[in-house]
Design a protein around this motif. Structure first.
Motif, PDB file in Angstrom:
ATOM      1  N   TYR A   1       0.835  -1.201   0.000  1.00 62.13           N
ATOM      2  CA  TYR A   1       0.000   0.000   0.000  1.00 62.13           C
ATOM      3  C   TYR A   1       0.870   1.251   0.000  1.00 62.13           C
ATOM      4  N   VAL A   2       0.226   2.364  -0.362  1.00 61.86           N
ATOM      5  CA  VAL A   2       0.892   3.665  -0.270  1.00 61.86           C
ATOM      6  C   VAL A   2       0.167   4.499   0.784  1.00 61.86           C
ATOM      7  N   LEU A   3       0.880   5.463   1.358  1.00 62.99           N
ATOM      8  CA  LEU A   3       0.309   6.299   2.416  1.00 62.99           C
ATOM      9  C   LEU A   3       0.954   7.686   2.373  1.00 62.99           C
ATOM     10  N   PRO A   4       0.275   8.696   2.930  1.00 66.58           N
ATOM     11  CA  PRO A   4       0.858  10.044   2.918  1.00 66.58           C
ATOM     12  C   PRO A   4       1.849  10.208   4.062  1.00 66.58           C
ATOM     13  N   ALA A   5       2.878  11.013   3.841  1.00 66.10           N
ATOM     14  CA  ALA A   5       3.888  11.217   4.883  1.00 66.10           C
ATOM     15  C   ALA A   5       4.443  12.637   4.788  1.00 66.10           C
ATOM     16  N   VAL A   6       4.924  13.123   5.923  1.00 63.95           N
ATOM     17  CA  VAL A   6       5.701  14.367   5.940  1.00 63.95           C
ATOM     18  C   VAL A   6       7.054  14.028   6.529  1.00 63.95           C
ATOM     19  N   GLU A   7       8.112  14.375   5.802  1.00 66.31           N
ATOM     20  CA  GLU A   7       9.455  14.185   6.354  1.00 66.31           C
ATOM     21  C   GLU A   7       9.944  15.503   6.945  1.00 66.31           C
ATOM     22  N   ILE A   8      10.545  15.423   8.125  1.00 66.65           N
ATOM     23  CA  ILE A   8      11.196  16.583   8.721  1.00 66.65           C
ATOM     24  C   ILE A   8      12.687  16.353   8.532  1.00 66.65           C
ATOM     25  N   ILE A   9      13.266  17.110   7.603  1.00 66.38           N
ATOM     26  CA  ILE A   9      14.702  16.966   7.359  1.00 66.38           C
ATOM     27  C   ILE A   9      15.455  17.993   8.196  1.00 66.38           C
ATOM     28  N   ASP A  10      16.717  17.696   8.475  1.00 65.15           N
ATOM     29  CA  ASP A  10      17.515  18.602   9.298  1.00 65.15           C
ATOM     30  C   ASP A  10      18.977  18.403   8.927  1.00 65.15           C
ATOM     31  N   SER A  11      19.405  19.108   7.894  1.00 67.59           N
ATOM     32  CA  SER A  11      20.821  18.992   7.554  1.00 67.59           C
ATOM     33  C   SER A  11      21.653  19.425   8.749  1.00 67.59           C
ATOM     34  N   ARG A  12      22.681  18.662   9.035  1.00 66.91           N
ATOM     35  CA  ARG A  12      23.578  19.057  10.128  1.00 66.91           C
ATOM     36  C   ARG A  12      24.650  20.032   9.629  1.00 66.91           C
ATOM     37  N   PHE A  13      24.571  20.450   8.364  1.00 70.50           N
ATOM     38  CA  PHE A  13      25.600  21.347   7.832  1.00 70.50           C
ATOM     39  C   PHE A  13      25.130  22.802   7.910  1.00 70.50           C
ATOM     40  N   SER A  14      26.038  23.668   8.335  1.00 71.04           N
ATOM     41  CA  SER A  14      25.731  25.087   8.546  1.00 71.04           C
ATOM     42  C   SER A  14      25.044  25.676   7.324  1.00 71.04           C
ATOM     43  N   GLY A  15      23.938  26.341   7.555  1.00 70.21           N
ATOM     44  CA  GLY A  15      23.240  27.040   6.478  1.00 70.21           C
ATOM     45  C   GLY A  15      22.704  26.125   5.404  1.00 70.21           C
ATOM     46  N   PHE A  16      22.526  24.818   5.705  1.00 76.68           N
ATOM     47  CA  PHE A  16      22.076  23.853   4.685  1.00 76.68           C
ATOM     48  C   PHE A  16      23.013  23.907   3.472  1.00 76.68           C
ATOM     49  N   LYS A  17      24.307  24.194   3.725  1.00 75.19           N
ATOM     50  CA  LYS A  17      25.262  24.286   2.603  1.00 75.19           C
ATOM     51  C   LYS A  17      26.099  23.018   2.576  1.00 75.19           C
ATOM     52  N   PHE A  18      25.955  22.254   1.497  1.00 73.02           N
ATOM     53  CA  PHE A  18      26.678  20.988   1.411  1.00 73.02           C
ATOM     54  C   PHE A  18      26.784  20.562  -0.044  1.00 73.02           C
ATOM     55  N   ASP A  19      27.474  19.456  -0.273  1.00 79.02           N
ATOM     56  CA  ASP A  19      27.492  18.804  -1.576  1.00 79.02           C
ATOM     57  C   ASP A  19      26.931  17.403  -1.359  1.00 79.02           C
ATOM     58  N   LEU A  20      26.812  16.654  -2.445  1.00 75.56           N
ATOM     59  CA  LEU A  20      26.122  15.363  -2.347  1.00 75.56           C
ATOM     60  C   LEU A  20      26.861  14.371  -1.442  1.00 75.56           C
ATOM     61  N   ALA A  21      28.202  14.343  -1.528  1.00 74.43           N
ATOM     62  CA  ALA A  21      28.957  13.396  -0.688  1.00 74.43           C
ATOM     63  C   ALA A  21      28.699  13.685   0.789  1.00 74.43           C
ATOM     64  N   SER A  22      28.683  14.972   1.154  1.00 69.34           N
ATOM     65  CA  SER A  22      28.473  15.332   2.564  1.00 69.34           C
ATOM     66  C   SER A  22      27.060  14.995   3.013  1.00 69.34           C
ATOM     67  N   VAL A  23      26.071  15.314   2.177  1.00 67.73           N
ATOM     68  CA  VAL A  23      24.688  15.086   2.605  1.00 67.73           C
ATOM     69  C   VAL A  23      24.381  13.584   2.695  1.00 67.73           C
ATOM     70  N   VAL A  24      24.991  12.798   1.830  1.00 63.91           N
ATOM     71  CA  VAL A  24      24.806  11.335   1.917  1.00 63.91           C
ATOM     72  C   VAL A  24      25.393  10.825   3.235  1.00 63.91           C
ATOM     73  N   ALA A  25      26.569  11.348   3.610  1.00 71.80           N
ATOM     74  CA  ALA A  25      27.184  10.941   4.887  1.00 71.80           C
ATOM     75  C   ALA A  25      26.290  11.320   6.065  1.00 71.80           C
ATOM     76  N   ASP A  26      25.580  12.439   5.934  1.00 71.46           N
ATOM     77  CA  ASP A  26      24.664  12.911   6.988  1.00 71.46           C
ATOM     78  C   ASP A  26      23.302  12.223   6.851  1.00 71.46           C
ATOM     79  N   ASN A  27      23.292  11.046   6.243  1.00 70.32           N
ATOM     80  CA  ASN A  27      22.073  10.239   6.100  1.00 70.32           C
ATOM     81  C   ASN A  27      20.951  11.014   5.417  1.00 70.32           C
ATOM     82  N   GLY A  28      21.327  11.795   4.393  1.00 76.12           N
ATOM     83  CA  GLY A  28      20.316  12.514   3.615  1.00 76.12           C
ATOM     84  C   GLY A  28      19.495  13.468   4.459  1.00 76.12           C
ATOM     85  N   SER A  29      20.110  14.028   5.501  1.00 78.03           N
ATOM     86  CA  SER A  29      19.435  14.992   6.388  1.00 78.03           C
ATOM     87  C   SER A  29      18.239  14.391   7.131  1.00 78.03           C
ATOM     88  N   SER A  30      18.159  13.071   7.200  1.00 73.61           N
ATOM     89  CA  SER A  30      17.013  12.437   7.884  1.00 73.61           C
ATOM     90  C   SER A  30      16.961  12.875   9.338  1.00 73.61           C
TER      91      SER A  30
END
Ligand code: 0L1
Ligand code: MG
Length: 267
Positions: free
Chosen positions: A138-167
């Motif tokens: 089944y499918v269901l509706p969801a809201v994700e609350i993301i929270d990049s741990r990088f200052s000012g949400f400034k990052f590149d893909l390698a960094s954000v992947v390491a930060d678990n995609g800001s989960s």
């Protein structure tokens, strides 16, 4: 197929120390590539895998996975060119009825997503949209609350992947539908903050079809010699750009056909 690493295992652990401490202490750090400019996306996934092992060793349960950066709006907002994946644990799940603490996060943002629950194993590297639909319970509706741990949400893909995609957190709604009972490319969504419309979009924004994002996730898992077992919960990525929230805010995401997801934020 295994990850091809350019960073030594000791440094992967060191980078994981940094990300883990920032996640648990809710403070911002600078992006990892500032100190490791040659860091690749595979290196980022190695840090993420180490982080997952550490959380599981601490007793957190794996609750599912998320595809991220799957819409043009999100890629443009964050200045990256390919989607990513991350893991979800039981400690990230929140309900609609209890205020979500912003003091446990750095600078949270919310985004509306279609989530999937599977009933068959899915295995890459050649997983397709149709494989995902055939395997979806089944499918269901969801809201994700993301929270990049990088200052000012400034990052590149390698960094954000390491930060678990800001989960950080996620909330699901109550409606569950068989994917055959709706057109998954045409789920409109409106997000309201404190009663005002702050974002809107249609599910086709997610790689043309949200199931395509799940297939992409399965194929990235295969690069790490992993598969998606039956019974998995997976979020397919934000339909719109992510909206900042702070204590005192009330968010409602109104999905066509899939119903509503609401939450409040407290200090
Ligand atoms: O869920 C996602 O789309 C991943 C977001 C990662 C980048 C960000 O923090 O916005
Ligand atoms: Mg997301």
């Amino acid at each position: 197929m295994a990850l091809e690493l350019t960073i030594k295992p000791d440094d992967i652990r060191l980078l994981c120390d940094r990300v883990e401490a920032a996640q648990e202490g809710a403070y911002a750090i600078h992006k990892l590539t500032d100190d490791y400019p040659s860091m690749t996306i595979d290196d980022g996934y190695a840090v993420q895998a180490e982080l997952r092992q550490r959380y599981l060793a601490k007793g957190h349960q794996l609750a599912g996975w998320k595809a991220g950066l799957t819409s043009r709006a999100k890629m443009e907002q964050m200045g990256v060119h390919v989607p990513s994946i991350g893991f979800l644990t039981d400690k990230m799940a929140r309900t609609e009825s209890i205020g979500i603490k912003t003091s446990e996060m750095v600078h949270p943002r919310v985004e509306c997503e279609v989530a999937f629950v599977t009933k068959k194993d899915l295995q890459g590297p050649d997983c397709t949209l149709q494989d995902v639909l055939d395997a979806t319970d089944y499918v269901l509706p969801a809201v994700e609350i993301i929270d990049s741990r990088f200052s000012g949400f400034k990052f590149d893909l390698a960094s954000v992947v390491a930060d678990n995609g800001s989960s950080a957190r996620y909330v699901t709604g109550k409606v569950r539908l068989n994917p055959r009972d709706l057109d998954l490319t045409k789920v409109g969504v409106v997000m309201k903050k404190n009663g005002e419309v702050v974002a809107s979009g249609e599910s086709s924004a997610v790689l043309g079809h949200p199931a395509e994002a799940i297939a992409m996730l399965v194929n990235i898992l295969a690069e790490q010699d992993e598969m998606l077992p039956a019974g998995s919960f997976v979020m397919s990525g934000g339909i719109t750009e992510a909206i900042p929230v702070q204590a005192g805010d009330a968010i409602t995401a109104e999905f066509q056909i899939l119903g509503q997801v609401s939450m409040t934020f407290v200090a």
